[in-house]
Motif scaffolding. Structure first.
Motif, PDB file in Angstrom:
ATOM      1  N   ALA A  62       0.926  -1.127   0.079  1.00  0.00           N
ATOM      2  CA  ALA A  62      -0.007   0.098  -0.143  1.00  0.00           C
ATOM      3  C   ALA A  62       0.920   1.164   0.087  1.00  0.00           C
ATOM      4  O   ALA A  62       0.463   2.336  -0.520  1.00  0.00           O
ATOM      5  CB  ALA A  62      -0.842  -0.077   1.319  1.00  0.00           C
ATOM      6  N   CYS A  63       1.936   1.135   0.845  1.00  0.00           N
ATOM      7  CA  CYS A  63       2.894   2.463   0.883  1.00  0.00           C
ATOM      8  C   CYS A  63       3.331   2.661  -0.681  1.00  0.00           C
ATOM      9  O   CYS A  63       3.383   3.732  -0.963  1.00  0.00           O
ATOM     10  CB  CYS A  63       4.121   2.222   1.500  1.00  0.00           C
ATOM     11  N   GLU A 100      -7.797  -5.383   0.701  1.00  0.00           N
ATOM     12  CA  GLU A 100      -7.072  -4.474   1.962  1.00  0.00           C
ATOM     13  C   GLU A 100      -6.309  -3.219   1.405  1.00  0.00           C
ATOM     14  O   GLU A 100      -6.374  -1.999   1.739  1.00  0.00           O
ATOM     15  CB  GLU A 100      -6.540  -5.344   2.878  1.00  0.00           C
ATOM     16  N   ILE A 101      -5.581  -3.555   0.379  1.00  0.00           N
ATOM     17  CA  ILE A 101      -4.375  -2.685  -0.128  1.00  0.00           C
ATOM     18  C   ILE A 101      -5.241  -1.524  -0.904  1.00  0.00           C
ATOM     19  O   ILE A 101      -5.120  -0.582  -0.549  1.00  0.00           O
ATOM     20  CB  ILE A 101      -3.599  -3.449  -1.255  1.00  0.00           C
ATOM     21  N   LEU A 123      -5.300  -1.386  11.408  1.00  0.00           N
ATOM     22  CA  LEU A 123      -4.146  -1.030  11.860  1.00  0.00           C
ATOM     23  C   LEU A 123      -3.148  -0.821  10.615  1.00  0.00           C
ATOM     24  O   LEU A 123      -2.085   0.057  10.685  1.00  0.00           O
ATOM     25  CB  LEU A 123      -3.609  -2.008  12.913  1.00  0.00           C
ATOM     26  N   SER A 124      -3.212  -1.758   9.739  1.00  0.00           N
ATOM     27  CA  SER A 124      -2.383  -1.892   8.559  1.00  0.00           C
ATOM     28  C   SER A 124      -2.453  -0.587   7.947  1.00  0.00           C
ATOM     29  O   SER A 124      -1.136   0.020   7.568  1.00  0.00           O
ATOM     30  CB  SER A 124      -2.672  -2.980   7.578  1.00  0.00           C
ATOM     31  N   GLY A 125      -3.662   0.041   7.687  1.00  0.00           N
ATOM     32  CA  GLY A 125      -3.775   1.422   7.035  1.00  0.00           C
ATOM     33  C   GLY A 125      -3.474   2.566   7.851  1.00  0.00           C
ATOM     34  O   GLY A 125      -3.004   3.452   7.323  1.00  0.00           O
TER      35      GLY A 125
END
Ligand code: ADP
Ligand code: NI
Length: 222
Positions: A62-63, A100-101, A123-125
């Motif tokens: 995602a980054c 999710e990405i 949390l990932s986001g």
């Protein structure tokens, strides 16, 4: 999460990194591949400080990809999103990871959250969001803001134009001046951080920007 696990993830996403490199190569607005890479490196620092279980593949992908479908970088956001979805489906990720990405990228932005249009991030986001927001602060943030201001034709500073409280994304996009953007967005980000690392590093970068502004006004008034 430790260094070794992160290294394994980074080697697993080389094609994703290449996709980002290719799609951000022509950016002239401060959202180039170097920005995406620093966001990934900041997220790695946050991951090393995170005790909860997080899918680091989702975070790092995602980054790297977060600006490849942004309206500042591409003219056709829907087309770019479809292209990205199709690409991700070839990357050996689960369908939940792909979703999710895309969800993270779609709900990351300051303006979306500020105008109440974003959904709560997992949390990932939240980690990707803090990493991207740290890039908007400090020396890097000031340079990117000036670069974007030049790209958009904004004046550097005008004491007669006061910082605005925007009521719509269109108005926000229009912007006012480079210096005003520090008050209109950058300082606000510091209080919107999710993680302990984001909060601490955000304060450090804010202090640097405050020093910069003092010097700037002094030189302006010479
Ligand atoms: P988001 O998409 O998260 O709402 P932006 O993409 O608008 O945030 O901003 C990303 C970066 O681009 C900012 O941190 C800033 O450096 C630059 N930028 C965006 N809008 C402006 C503006 N109006 N004036 C100057 N810089 C801007
Ligand atoms: Ni970004």
């Amino acid at each position: 999460m430790n260094e070794e696990q992160l290294q394994t993830v980074a080697t697993r996403i080389v094609e994703i990194i290449d996709y980002a490199k290719k799609h951000l190569a022509h950016d002239g607005s401060g959202h180039g591949f170097d920005h995406a890479q620093r966001v990934a490196h900041l997220a790695q620092k946050i991951l090393l400080n995170t005790k909860e279980t997080v899918d680091a593949t989702v975070v790092l992908a995602a980054c790297y990809l977060h600006d490849t479908i942004d309206d500042k970088v591409v003219a056709d956001v829907e087309g770019a999103t479809e292209d990205l979805r199709e690409f991700l489906e070839t990357q050996g990720l689960s369908s939940d990871q792909v979703l999710e990405i895309l969800f993270i990228i779609d709900n990351l932005s300051f303006s979306k959250q500020y105008f109440g249009n974003s959904l709560e991030l997992p949390l990932s986001g939240q980690i990707v969001q803090d990493a991207d927001r740290l890039e908007a602060l400090g020396a890097m943030g000031l340079m990117r803001t000036a670069y974007f201001g030049g790209y958009s034709g904004h004046p550097l500073y005008d004491p007669a134009i006061k910082p605005k409280t925007f009521t719509s994304k269109a108005e926000y996009r229009q912007g006012t001046t480079v210096i005003n953007h520090v008050y209109e967005k950058l300082f606000l980000l510091v209080d919107m951080m999710n993680t302990a690392y984001g909060k601490e590093e955000g304060q450090r970068r804010k202090a640097f920007m405050e020093d910069f502004l003092k010097e700037f006004y002094q030189e302006w008034e010479i």
